[in-house]
Design an enzyme around this catalytic site. Structure first.
Site, PDB file in Angstrom:
ATOM      1  CE  LYS A  99      55.118  31.265  42.871  1.00  0.00           C
ATOM      2  NZ  LYS A  99      56.285  32.166  42.699  1.00  0.00           N
ATOM      3  CD  GLU A 145      71.165  23.533  39.502  1.00  0.00           C
ATOM      4  OE1 GLU A 145      70.445  23.787  40.473  1.00  0.00           O
ATOM      5  OE2 GLU A 145      70.727  23.228  38.375  1.00  0.00           O
ATOM      6  CD  GLU A 197      61.750  17.055  34.731  1.00  0.00           C
ATOM      7  OE1 GLU A 197      62.998  17.037  34.850  1.00  0.00           O
ATOM      8  OE2 GLU A 197      61.081  16.019  34.564  1.00  0.00           O
ATOM      9  CB  CYS A 252      67.922  22.661  34.487  1.00  0.00           C
ATOM     10  SG  CYS A 252      67.002  22.583  32.958  1.00  0.00           S
TER      11      CYS A 252
HETATM   12  P1  NAD Z   1      63.132  27.806  42.898  1.00  0.00           P
HETATM   13  O1  NAD Z   1      62.968  26.409  43.364  1.00  0.00           O
HETATM   14  O2  NAD Z   1      63.668  28.800  43.854  1.00  0.00           O
HETATM   15  O3  NAD Z   1      61.741  28.393  42.415  1.00  0.00           O
HETATM   16  C1  NAD Z   1      60.946  27.757  41.422  1.00  0.00           C
HETATM   17  C2  NAD Z   1      59.507  28.163  41.613  1.00  0.00           C
HETATM   18  O4  NAD Z   1      59.031  27.605  42.846  1.00  0.00           O
HETATM   19  C3  NAD Z   1      59.285  29.673  41.732  1.00  0.00           C
HETATM   20  O5  NAD Z   1      58.093  30.031  41.092  1.00  0.00           O
HETATM   21  C4  NAD Z   1      59.179  29.873  43.224  1.00  0.00           C
HETATM   22  O6  NAD Z   1      58.473  31.038  43.589  1.00  0.00           O
HETATM   23  C5  NAD Z   1      58.418  28.621  43.617  1.00  0.00           C
HETATM   24  N1  NAD Z   1      58.523  28.258  45.038  1.00  0.00           N
HETATM   25  C6  NAD Z   1      59.525  28.533  45.905  1.00  0.00           C
HETATM   26  N2  NAD Z   1      59.227  28.021  47.129  1.00  0.00           N
HETATM   27  C7  NAD Z   1      58.031  27.404  47.015  1.00  0.00           C
HETATM   28  C8  NAD Z   1      57.210  26.677  47.916  1.00  0.00           C
HETATM   29  N3  NAD Z   1      57.545  26.501  49.190  1.00  0.00           N
HETATM   30  N4  NAD Z   1      56.059  26.156  47.444  1.00  0.00           N
HETATM   31  C9  NAD Z   1      55.695  26.311  46.153  1.00  0.00           C
HETATM   32  N5  NAD Z   1      56.418  27.005  45.260  1.00  0.00           N
HETATM   33  C10 NAD Z   1      57.582  27.540  45.675  1.00  0.00           C
HETATM   34  O7  NAD Z   1      64.008  27.733  41.561  1.00  0.00           O
HETATM   35  P2  NAD Z   1      64.514  28.959  40.655  1.00  0.00           P
HETATM   36  O8  NAD Z   1      65.629  29.648  41.358  1.00  0.00           O
HETATM   37  O9  NAD Z   1      63.351  29.776  40.190  1.00  0.00           O
HETATM   38  O10 NAD Z   1      65.077  28.191  39.373  1.00  0.00           O
HETATM   39  C11 NAD Z   1      66.360  27.672  39.300  1.00  0.00           C
HETATM   40  C12 NAD Z   1      66.343  26.171  39.483  1.00  0.00           C
HETATM   41  O11 NAD Z   1      65.466  25.595  38.539  1.00  0.00           O
HETATM   42  C13 NAD Z   1      67.684  25.515  39.245  1.00  0.00           C
HETATM   43  O12 NAD Z   1      67.924  24.572  40.265  1.00  0.00           O
HETATM   44  C14 NAD Z   1      67.508  24.803  37.913  1.00  0.00           C
HETATM   45  O13 NAD Z   1      68.320  23.684  37.710  1.00  0.00           O
HETATM   46  C15 NAD Z   1      66.080  24.449  37.955  1.00  0.00           C
HETATM   47  N6  NAD Z   1      65.557  24.212  36.607  1.00  0.00           N
HETATM   48  C16 NAD Z   1      65.289  22.927  36.236  1.00  0.00           C
HETATM   49  C17 NAD Z   1      64.828  22.655  34.944  1.00  0.00           C
HETATM   50  C18 NAD Z   1      64.508  21.251  34.524  1.00  0.00           C
HETATM   51  O14 NAD Z   1      63.726  21.080  33.594  1.00  0.00           O
HETATM   52  N7  NAD Z   1      65.059  20.229  35.163  1.00  0.00           N
HETATM   53  C19 NAD Z   1      64.643  23.704  34.039  1.00  0.00           C
HETATM   54  C20 NAD Z   1      64.941  25.004  34.450  1.00  0.00           C
HETATM   55  C21 NAD Z   1      65.388  25.255  35.750  1.00  0.00           C
END
Ligand code: NAD
Length: 478
Positions: A172, A379, A247, A281
């Site tokens: 997803k 963040e 992560e 991130c």
């Molecule tokens: P997000 O949490 O909004 O979404 C991530 C994924 O989760 C998307 O595919 C989203 O559709 C899905 N999602 C959202 N709600 C959900 C639910 N209730 N159940 C299951 N899936 C759900 O994050 P984003 O805005 O896409 O990405 C940015 C974030 O990602 C930042 O906080 C960044 O730090 C983090 N990030 C972390 C790393 C790492 O390796 N630590 C790497 C890249 C990004």
């Protein structure tokens, strides 16, 4: 372009609604349409993955590797078009995006080679004539949930090790990277990933992502995204007693000590804070500087920020593109306003581009806020860095660690003792000397401490541990 689901080896258009995709560099331009899934589509994907599991898990690692080698070849062949699509979809500058696709090529090759690597160990038995050893077996069906900020590399660094270990996958992707996800899946399908071994379900997190967690028969979940969502994923997986890794966010610090080689340090700080418009991130969000060189570092950073080339993601000279979406724009600009209201803006980028055409936020360096201010603690995920002065190494370390996050931290110094103390004391999963906070190599374990991670690691050999489980085997041959 239109998104499609790939389930059980069939491409189809789901009927849960549509979403227009606009180019963040030029929002008037519609790039394509996403067709959103319903929860039932996630369930169907889970069934297809379950059905495909025995055959895929039963193949040799060498046979599975052939598919990954072929995928590496195809990603390499289509590097430019895939990078252009992703740049247009989420705004990462094309030069960076090409590097990201190349990283995916390397990851595919790396995990393909793991197909024939020894895995497991022989353990001396206390009993006579007993052969005791461990072997690793696949987890089973794995849910992969990815963010938009590395639209090619993150999915591949999850899917490639999952597949080489013999798992089947339901993926997803983030809504904002779903055209790219469709293309990535087309290439994997062309490489020969068999029907049902990988299943792509496009849709919204709150519906389809949640359905994946609640209603699909999964054996594990690998998630990257925000800390808020990651905690929900962790809670859902813990209640089902399935393996998970989350992560999540970061608030990464770079410490600059008085003896740092500033000619090398400043470009590393600029890249750490502003490449990908700060949407990593591992981006450098806090710059902690020895007061002895604070003014010089600020002056040099201000010059460097003024010369950052901000522009459309697809222009080769662009160093920093727009942020990815309206939601990102609203969030990041709210921090820009906070910096203007509560702090002091030390430097801001400029551009000739008409910034109203896309989601452009100019790079900014701010100071003058207390350590517990949101600019220093939350963040931002955008091109806004906060700079703080420290009067001693101990104070610098305390500031560095004064965060709930623990993903990455760097120090810039020539002093070996300080460098080693930093590696020891910094509370982060990735700790670096004279290197920016971002940019960890794919063959190394990647992950954070504290609120940044569920404390497992991705990439390198660590991923193979996550995507398998250990069986302890004993054979009596007396
Ligand atoms: P997000 O949490 O909004 O979404 C991530 C994924 O989760 C998307 O595919 C989203 O559709 C899905 N999602 C959202 N709600 C959900 C639910 N209730 N159940 C299951 N899936 C759900 O994050 P984003 O805005 O896409 O990405 C940015 C974030 O990602 C930042 O906080 C960044 O730090 C983090 N990030 C972390 C790393 C790492 O390796 N630590 C790497 C890249 C990004």
């Amino acid at each position: 372009m239109e998104s499609r689901n790939w389930i059980g080896g069939e491409w189809y258009t789901p009927t849960g609604g549509t979403m227009a995709v606009h180019n963040p560099s030029r929002t008037a331009e519609q790039l394509g349409t996403l067709y959103l899934s319903r929860p039932e589509d996630a369930v169907a994907a889970g069934h297809a993955a379950r059905q495909a599991l025995p055959k895929w898990a039963g193949m040799t690692g060498a046979a599975r590797a052939e598919v990954l080698y072929k995928a590496a070849e195809l990603f390499h062949q289509h590097l430019d078009s895939l990078a252009r699509l992703a740049s247009a979809e989420m705004g990462k500058p094309i030069t960076e995006m090409r590097g990201e696709v190349m990283r995916a090529v390397h990851i595919l090759r790396y995990y393909a080679a793991e197909g024939v690597r020894a895995i497991g160990s022989v353990i001396p038995a206390n009993g006579k004539d007993v052969l005791q050893f461990t072997k690793r077996v696949p987890l089973g069906v794995v849910g992969v949930i990815t963010p938009w900020n590395f639209p090619v590399a993150i999915p591949i660094w999850k899917i490639a090790p999952a597949l080489i270990c013999g798992n089947t996958v339901v993926w997803k992707p983030a809504e904002m990277a779903s055209l790219t996800a469709t293309r990535v899946t087309e290439l994997l399908a062309e490489a020969g990933v068999p029907a049902g071994v990988l299943n792509l379900v496009i849709g919204e997190g709150a519906t389809v992502g949640q359905a994946l967690l609640d209603a699909v028969d999964l054996d594990g979940v690998s998630f990257t995204g925000s800390t808020t969502t990651g905690r929900k994923v962790a809670a859902a997986c813990a209640s089902r007693n399935i393996k998970y890794q989350t992560e999540m966010g970061g608030k990464n610090a770079a410490v600059v000590w008085r003896d740092a080689d500033l000619a090398k340090t400043i470009p590393a700080l600029i890249s750490g804070a502003f490449s990908s418009a700060g949407q990593k991130c591992t981006a450098t969000s806090r710059i902690i500087v020895d007061r002895a060189c604070f003014d010089e570092v600020v002056a040099r950073l201000a010059d460097a920020i003024a010369s950052i080339r901000v522009g459309p993601a697809l222009e080769p000279e662009t160093y920093m593109g727009p942020v990815a979406s309206q939601a990102q724009y609203d969030k990041v600009t709210s921090y820009v306003r906070l910096a203007e209201q509560d702090g002091q803006v030390l430097a801001r980028g400029r551009t000739d581009v008409d910034t109203t055409l896309g989601y452009y936020v100019l790079p900014m360096l701010a100071t003058g806020v207390a350590v517990d201010h949101p600019l220093v603690q939350e963040e931002i995920f955008g091109p806004v860095a906060t700079i703080l002065a420290a009067d001693s190494f101990e104070e610098a370390m305390a500031l560095c660690n004064q965060t709930v996050y623990g993903l990455s931290a760097s120090i810039f110094t020539q002093d070996l003792q300080k460098a080693l103390r930093f590696l020891e004391e910094a509370e982060a999963g990735l700790v670096r000397v004279n290197l920016e906070t971002a940019g960890v190599e794919y063959q190394s374990p990647f992950g954070g401490m504290k609120a940044s991670s569920s404390h497992t690691r991705e990439q390198g050999q660590a991923a193979l541990e996550f995507y398998t489980q250990v069986k302890t085997c004993a054979v009596y041959y007396g």
